[in-house]
Design a protein around this motif. Structure first.
Motif, PDB file in Angstrom:
ATOM      1  N   TYR A  42       0.840  -1.196   0.000  1.00  0.00           N
ATOM      2  CA  TYR A  42       0.000   0.000   0.000  1.00  0.00           C
ATOM      3  C   TYR A  42       0.873   1.243   0.000  1.00  0.00           C
ATOM      4  O   TYR A  42       1.967   1.253   0.552  1.00  0.00           O
ATOM      5  N   ARG A  43       0.374   2.270  -0.681  1.00  0.00           N
ATOM      6  CA  ARG A  43       1.121   3.521  -0.823  1.00  0.00           C
ATOM      7  C   ARG A  43       0.732   4.498   0.277  1.00  0.00           C
ATOM      8  O   ARG A  43      -0.418   4.534   0.721  1.00  0.00           O
ATOM      9  N   LEU A  44       1.684   5.308   0.666  1.00  0.00           N
ATOM     10  CA  LEU A  44       1.472   6.328   1.682  1.00  0.00           C
ATOM     11  C   LEU A  44       1.641   7.710   1.064  1.00  0.00           C
ATOM     12  O   LEU A  44       2.501   7.912   0.206  1.00  0.00           O
ATOM     13  N   ASP A  45       0.836   8.655   1.519  1.00  0.00           N
ATOM     14  CA  ASP A  45       1.036  10.042   1.119  1.00  0.00           C
ATOM     15  C   ASP A  45       2.309  10.565   1.769  1.00  0.00           C
ATOM     16  O   ASP A  45       2.662  10.191   2.903  1.00  0.00           O
ATOM     17  N   ALA A  46       3.006  11.442   1.058  1.00  0.00           N
ATOM     18  CA  ALA A  46       4.274  11.969   1.575  1.00  0.00           C
ATOM     19  C   ALA A  46       4.099  12.689   2.903  1.00  0.00           C
ATOM     20  O   ALA A  46       5.034  12.762   3.706  1.00  0.00           O
ATOM     21  N   GLY A  47       2.896  13.222   3.167  1.00  0.00           N
ATOM     22  CA  GLY A  47       2.668  13.961   4.408  1.00  0.00           C
ATOM     23  C   GLY A  47       2.407  13.084   5.616  1.00  0.00           C
ATOM     24  O   GLY A  47       2.280  13.608   6.732  1.00  0.00           O
ATOM     25  N   CYS A  48       2.315  11.762   5.442  1.00  0.00           N
ATOM     26  CA  CYS A  48       2.031  10.875   6.572  1.00  0.00           C
ATOM     27  C   CYS A  48       3.092  10.978   7.664  1.00  0.00           C
ATOM     28  O   CYS A  48       2.786  10.895   8.857  1.00  0.00           O
ATOM     29  N   ILE A  73       8.117  21.690  12.467  1.00  0.00           N
ATOM     30  CA  ILE A  73       7.164  20.849  11.748  1.00  0.00           C
ATOM     31  C   ILE A  73       7.835  20.311  10.494  1.00  0.00           C
ATOM     32  O   ILE A  73       8.365  21.085   9.683  1.00  0.00           O
ATOM     33  N   LEU A  74       7.826  18.996  10.327  1.00  0.00           N
ATOM     34  CA  LEU A  74       8.407  18.400   9.124  1.00  0.00           C
ATOM     35  C   LEU A  74       7.576  18.784   7.902  1.00  0.00           C
ATOM     36  O   LEU A  74       6.355  18.953   7.994  1.00  0.00           O
ATOM     37  N   GLY A  75       8.234  18.899   6.754  1.00  0.00           N
ATOM     38  CA  GLY A  75       7.532  19.248   5.526  1.00  0.00           C
ATOM     39  C   GLY A  75       6.605  18.130   5.080  1.00  0.00           C
ATOM     40  O   GLY A  75       6.903  16.940   5.265  1.00  0.00           O
ATOM     41  N   THR A  76       5.491  18.507   4.474  1.00  0.00           N
ATOM     42  CA  THR A  76       4.511  17.508   4.051  1.00  0.00           C
ATOM     43  C   THR A  76       4.797  16.952   2.655  1.00  0.00           C
ATOM     44  O   THR A  76       4.259  15.906   2.291  1.00  0.00           O
ATOM     45  N   VAL A  77       5.626  17.613   1.868  1.00  0.00           N
ATOM     46  CA  VAL A  77       6.044  17.090   0.566  1.00  0.00           C
ATOM     47  C   VAL A  77       7.436  16.482   0.690  1.00  0.00           C
ATOM     48  O   VAL A  77       7.664  15.331   0.326  1.00  0.00           O
ATOM     49  N   ARG A  78       8.361  17.250   1.220  1.00  0.00           N
ATOM     50  CA  ARG A  78       9.690  16.760   1.570  1.00  0.00           C
ATOM     51  C   ARG A  78       9.907  17.064   3.035  1.00  0.00           C
ATOM     52  O   ARG A  78       9.967  18.222   3.431  1.00  0.00           O
ATOM     53  N   PRO A  79      10.017  16.034   3.873  1.00  0.00           N
ATOM     54  CA  PRO A  79      10.139  16.294   5.323  1.00  0.00           C
ATOM     55  C   PRO A  79      11.368  17.108   5.682  1.00  0.00           C
ATOM     56  O   PRO A  79      11.403  17.721   6.758  1.00  0.00           O
TER      57      PRO A  79
END
Length: 770
Positions: A42-48, A73-79
């Motif tokens: 299963y795939r995860l969204d980058a923001g998980c 706060i970690l980035g939701t596209v690139r942490p």
């Protein structure tokens, strides 16, 4: 695959507990046998990852500066693109994202050093990750320049590879139910319809009594076949109930009076059929849904439920049994073209022409907002939160985005219309309202971008319903929303929505319930406002959750808020805030003594305000005279009243003081020095930019309305370099306490606005040249 390999958001679901469904007798339940075990990915969204970590609290200390508490706060596209901010608090601060004097190089350097130190501290930590979509006891750490996750105590994996490759999930496979034999070639047998199946009580009883841990054989194909046989509105309603649910799924239940229940959501006709549909789904995917007390389901595995929800969308019916009338059809066989998969909008010369010219009229901050929404679209998010201050072009930005989506992407193959939900504004005549008139004028502007528009209204007072039209922007008043839900819920799967002033969808009302339902039913939506917050974060978190594929709640809402398309333009106008404190008088003390007996807050507030009206009008008249004499001959002051009746009283008091005063109806008259408006009349007019100050009392209300009112004089077109905001309050009284609480509440809203990017006023040079 091996049973002990892989993992899921709730651990290996083979070990998940199997409680007895509350809807069935214990003796009637039966555990489904396991045919085999399979491994899915299963795939995860980058923001998980950012959502699972949440805001990280750190303490920093740089030389010659005190310690400072910060959040990272970690980035939701690139942490690796972490955001550093001061924690929101009860005390208002000028800027939570950029502190220190911007004109002092030393302070700017110190703030940058504090942010860098906060990032370094966060990257030095091993952070727990709590997400229903990720394995338990998951950890995150920063290794070799990027964030890694540790799963099942194994070696760290780069988060980028986890997002790319997905995670394994071991799933038990159970035998099919008897009714599944009627699915042949990906669809139900011709002699066996959906109506037959939903009326099959034996199938429902089997679903209620069966207890399983995974999926039945060919579950994905069976679920998609079932969705193709089911009316579209049932599938979309079911899907809306599954979104952002990781523990339980519950259909809304009406209250004892038949209205809204205690869950603050509205039950709708057809929900009983939706429940029976979900029962059938639970029989095909018992590891995703388990029937509990009607009308609820438990969620053994949030990961499996996410998979099942995606199958619902993939298998949704395209039979097009929409029930709109003839007025909603367009000429030239538009409905037939849609059923063939053609793009109605790219085939319309009028819409294509609007799409081609839309970008040429956008300013730089609007182009940037459009680009950010297009980038979010690549992540296949179901919605967008667009935040811009009043007067900065949210309408043009939202329209340009949907012009692109409908004319240049495949979305136009399934969508037939735009539905624009907006406040009506103040009534100015027969079937005339300020905000609707303003929106229609902007959408029909022949000098810029003109698109077909239609004002959709429900039947009322002998007036016939106007319905919705294809290939048009359909304007729907917020006040009419709940009266049109039958039509809107039917057409939502083939519509995109814009929710204008979405902050008015935060209260526990039928309007809010209707808006949330429509946002979850449609393929894509934009929620736009200048004021994303009011008093609590719960409702904001609900709307933000509908715009993201990772879980959003009130604990991690700041993570989702960092992904809002939020842009703020610096107009170069200084805002001067001032409080005039009027000493308490004996009449106010007597009123307070009466309040201690009768606890009549409203009467006490009215008495104290009446005693403050004189000084408030003195201040307004003095500022108006100064503005017209020294700065702007046609200027003046915007005086805010508590109500329409109060506005009339303030007009009379200002006239007694020698100033020409009038209510909002005469705002265009340059000879009026003091324009008096009620606190609720805070949206839909731009003419107040001729005024240089705003004076108000302390009134009960929310921060969104106050912010909207402030934007009446500080917006594009204001010629002054400085505007003044004055609050006149008698102190010490309950109204002065109310004002202090307003300051703390409003600071939360400022927090979210400071997520916005700043733009210099020079971006408007293009506008001025035109």
């Amino acid at each position: 695959s091996e049973k002990d390999g892989g993992g899921s958001g709730g651990g290996d679901i083979s070990s998940a507990p199997a409680p007895t469904p509350a809807s069935a007798p214990a003796s009637a339940t039966h555990t489904l046998s396991v045919v085999e075990w399979v491994q899915l990915r299963y795939r995860l969204d980058a923001g998980c990852l950012a959502a699972g970590v949440g805001p990280v609290a750190v303490t920093v200390k740089v030389p010659k500066r005190r310690k400072r508490q910060l959040l990272c706060i970690l980035g939701t596209v690139r942490p690796e693109e972490e955001i550093v901010m001061q924690p929101p608090g009860r005390t208002a601060v000028p800027d939570l994202y950029a502190w220190g004097n911007a004109d002092d190089p030393d302070e700017v350097a110190a703030a940058d050093a504090e942010k860098e130190q906060a990032r370094e501290q966060t990257r030095a930590m091993v952070l727990p990750v709590s997400s229903p979509l990720m394995p338990p006891r998951c950890k995150a750490s920063f290794v070799d320049g990027e964030w890694h996750v540790v799963l099942h105590a194994k070696r760290p994996l780069p988060w980028s590879s986890v997002v790319r490759d997905g995670l394994p999930l071991n799933v038990a496979v159970h035998p099919k139910p008897a009714w599944a034999q009627r699915v042949v070639g990906g669809s139900l047998e011709a002699a066996f319809s959906w109506a037959d199946l939903v009326a099959d009580n034996a199938a429902m009883e089997d679903a209620l009594c069966a207890v399983g841990k995974g999926l039945v054989t060919d579950a994905e194909a069976l679920i998609k076949a079932l969705c193709r046989a089911v009316p579209r509105r049932i599938v979309f309603r079911a899907h809306s109930l599954l979104r952002q649910q990781h523990v339980t799924v519950a259909l809304p239940t009406p209250g004892l009076s038949g209205g809204m229940g205690s869950d603050q959501l509205q039950a709708y006709p057809g929900d009983w059929t939706v429940y029976r549909f979900l029962l059938l789904i639970s029989r095909l995917a018992p590891g995703a849904l388990r029937p509990a007390q009607v009308p609820r389901f438990q969620v053994p595995s949030a990961v499996l439920l996410t998979m099942v929800a995606s199958w619902l969308v993939a298998g949704q019916s395209h039979e097009g049994e929409e029930e709109e009338g003839e007025e909603s059809r367009v000429a030239s066989g538009a409905a037939a073209a849609s059923s063939q998969g053609d793009n109605l909008f790219s085939g319309s010369a009028e819409w294509v022409s609007a799409y081609k010219v839309a970008g040429t009229y956008l300013l730089q901050h609007q182009l940037d907002a459009l680009e950010r929404m297009q980038q979010r679209c690549k992540r296949r998010v179901p919605g967008h939160f667009l935040v811009m201050d009043t007067g900065l072009g949210k309408t043009a930005t939202a329209l340009s985005y949907f012009l692109w989506r409908l004319c240049a992407t495949s979305l136009g193959e399934t969508v037939r219309r735009i539905v624009w939900v907006t406040p009506a504004g103040g009534k100015t005549g027969v079937q005339r309202y300020t905000l609707i008139d303003s929106l229609l004028a902007e959408l029909r502007n022949p000098d810029k971008v003109a698109v077909p528009t239609h004002w959709a209204r429900p039947p009322k007072g002998g007036r016939k319903a106007t319905g919705l039209k294809d290939l048009a922007v359909n304007i729907v008043s917020q006040d009419d929303l709940r009266l049109m839900m039958d039509t809107l819920t039917t057409l939502a799967p083939t519509s995109v929505f814009v929710f204008d002033e979405v902050d008015q969808f935060y209260n526990a009302t039928k309007r809010t319930s209707s808006g949330l339902l429509l946002a979850s039913l449609c393929p894509e939506f934009i929620a736009q406002t200048a004021t994303p917050m009011t008093r609590v974060v719960d409702r904001l978190a609900t709307w933000l959750g509908l715009t993201e594929e990772y879980n959003v709640d009130k604990k991690n809402y700041l993570v989702a808020a960092s992904s809002m398309v939020s842009l703020r333009v610096s107009l170069g106008i200084e805002k001067v805030q001032r409080v005039v404190r009027v000493p308490v008088v004996d009449e106010a003390r007597s009123a307070f003594q009466r309040y201690l007996v009768d606890r009549n807050w409203r009467r006490l507030a009215m008495t104290v305000q009446e005693l403050t009206d004189g000084p408030m009008c003195d201040e307004a008249v003095a500022l108006a005279q100064q503005d017209r004499r020294d700065i702007y001959p046609s200027g003046g002051v915007l005086l805010v009243a508590d109500s329409k009746g109060h506005a009339e009283q303030l007009v009379a008091l200002c006239r007694q003081r020698g100033a020409k005063a009038a209510t909002a109806e005469d705002m265009d008259d340059p000879s009026v020095a003091v324009v008096v408006v009620s606190k609720d009349n805070s949206r839909g007019y731009n003419k107040a930019i001729r005024l240089g100050a705003l004076v108000r009392g302390a009134y009960a209300g929310n921060g969104a309305s106050r912010h909207q009112m402030d934007g009446r004089i500080c917006r594009l077109g204001q010629v002054r370099s400085k505007v003044e905001y004055v609050v006149v309050v008698m102190e010490p009284t309950l109204l002065s306490l109310l004002h202090e609480r307003h300051q703390r509440i409003d600071s939360v809203n400022i927090t979210l606005e400071q997520l916005a990017r700043e733009y210099d006023a020079m971006v408007f040079d293009k506008f001025k040249d035109q």
